[in-house]
Structures are given as C-alpha cells and as structure tokens.
Design a protein around this motif. Sequence first.
Motif, mmCIF file in Angstrom:
data_model
loop_
_atom_site.group_PDB
_atom_site.id
_atom_site.type_symbol
_atom_site.label_atom_id
_atom_site.label_comp_id
_atom_site.label_asym_id
_atom_site.label_seq_id
_atom_site.Cartn_x
_atom_site.Cartn_y
_atom_site.Cartn_z
ATOM 1 N N ALA A 85 0.829 -1.213 0.000
ATOM 2 C CA ALA A 85 0.000 0.000 0.000
ATOM 3 C C ALA A 85 0.865 1.265 0.000
ATOM 4 O O ALA A 85 0.513 2.264 -0.630
ATOM 5 C CB ALA A 85 -0.938 -0.003 1.201
ATOM 6 N N GLN A 86 2.007 1.220 0.686
ATOM 7 C CA GLN A 86 2.886 2.395 0.741
ATOM 8 C C GLN A 86 3.404 2.796 -0.639
ATOM 9 O O GLN A 86 3.727 3.955 -0.867
ATOM 10 C CB GLN A 86 4.083 2.142 1.680
ATOM 11 N N ASP A 87 3.459 1.847 -1.566
ATOM 12 C CA ASP A 87 3.953 2.145 -2.911
ATOM 13 C C ASP A 87 2.969 2.996 -3.718
ATOM 14 O O ASP A 87 3.324 3.512 -4.772
ATOM 15 C CB ASP A 87 4.272 0.849 -3.660
ATOM 16 N N PHE A 88 1.751 3.126 -3.222
ATOM 17 C CA PHE A 88 0.737 3.945 -3.886
ATOM 18 C C PHE A 88 0.535 5.293 -3.194
ATOM 19 O O PHE A 88 -0.200 6.136 -3.689
ATOM 20 C CB PHE A 88 -0.604 3.204 -3.935
ATOM 21 N N ILE A 180 -4.827 -1.849 -2.956
ATOM 22 C CA ILE A 180 -4.178 -2.596 -1.881
ATOM 23 C C ILE A 180 -4.638 -2.067 -0.533
ATOM 24 O O ILE A 180 -4.919 -2.830 0.385
ATOM 25 C CB ILE A 180 -2.652 -2.527 -2.022
ATOM 26 N N ALA A 181 -4.750 -0.746 -0.410
ATOM 27 C CA ALA A 181 -5.153 -0.159 0.864
ATOM 28 C C ALA A 181 -6.542 -0.639 1.278
ATOM 29 O O ALA A 181 -6.834 -0.785 2.461
ATOM 30 C CB ALA A 181 -5.126 1.363 0.766
ATOM 31 N N ARG A 185 -4.361 -6.085 2.745
ATOM 32 C CA ARG A 185 -3.230 -7.008 2.581
ATOM 33 C C ARG A 185 -2.044 -6.273 2.003
ATOM 34 O O ARG A 185 -2.198 -5.328 1.257
ATOM 35 C CB ARG A 185 -3.615 -8.150 1.635
ATOM 36 N N GLN A 186 -0.869 -6.737 2.358
ATOM 37 C CA GLN A 186 0.355 -6.146 1.812
ATOM 38 C C GLN A 186 1.302 -7.203 1.366
ATOM 39 O O GLN A 186 1.378 -8.254 1.841
ATOM 40 C CB GLN A 186 1.037 -5.265 2.834
#
Length: 186
Positions: A85-88, A180-181, A185-186
Amino acid sequence: MPVDGTWFTQELANELHRCLARHGLRLEDSAGQCLKWCHALVPILGEILGAEPLLTIGAHYHNGRPVFDPSADDIERWGRRGISAQDFAGRMGLNLHAWLTLPTGEFMDPTLMSSIAAFCDQPERAGTIVGGWLSDMDPVTHVPLAVGQAYAEALQRRTAVPLLAAALTREEMAPKMVLIAETGRQ
C-alpha cells in the motif's frame, strides 16, 4: 543478441490491433495498466514477430521530467517483497512504467498513449502504439530497470492484488479497481 533491422512499423502496430480485436479487446482500454497489458502481449507479439519481445519495466520521463521514476532500489525491494500500500501513497498509481523491447532492441509501448488520453483528456491519442529506437524518442525517455517476464511474475507472486492477467480475455484485461489499501493485505 540484437537482431538487425527495424521491426517497429505501422504494419506491426496494425497487426497487433487486429489481433486484439479478434479477442474483443482494444488498446484504448489499457490506460493505467501498462504492466498487465504488456505482460499479456508478450506471447501475442511473439507469434506475430516469430521472436518473443521482452517485458521491460522502468522509468519514463517527458521533457526531462519524471512521469514514472522508480529507482533501482524500488525495483529490488519490489522483487523481494512485492507491491505494498505504501507504494501507492501520494500517487494515482504505481510509480513504474512497462513496455516491450523487441528483438532488435527497439521499444514498443502499447499503453502509454491510452494512459495519456485518459489522464490528460486527450482522447484522440487513445489506442496509439509508439515505438522505435530509444535514442530517437526525444523528448520522451524510457529507462529500463528490469527486463523479462520472470521479474513481473515474481512481483505478482509477492503482491496481494492482481497485477497481471492470466489470459488475454475481456474479463482479465478489464481494469481492476481494487486498491491494496482497501484489501488490508500487503
């Protein structure tokens, strides 16, 4: 090993459009899905060309400004852990671009213009395939960072949401609006 000659032609682009139409698909619908579409097109282009192109993931710049600018560290981290999620965070999508590298070394980008059409309100560009020699593409620059199907497939195995299509069908190629957020799930 490079192959001599120029393989990216308007006829190649037209043949790809005809092939997609036989599957009920249009590149106009590929906006924001470069990785999925390029991965799915590798075997199709392989049949058309008689030699398989390479899925290529990297950075994309326009007039020297980054549009997608993953670092080598991003590529390495994603390969080990997958997309999270952090990649978005702070972006409309994932900070990478995918295209195809033909056996000659030329690039072929079937999704870029559809993405520009959708996100920049330029509908006349949708479905246009761009390509040729990277050195001739000023003001556009593509910088390869990961080459080949294996990287994308490993990335998919390590990521909770679908990044790739299992088959070249309308259902598989349709945009997946799951974030993803939202999945937790990650």
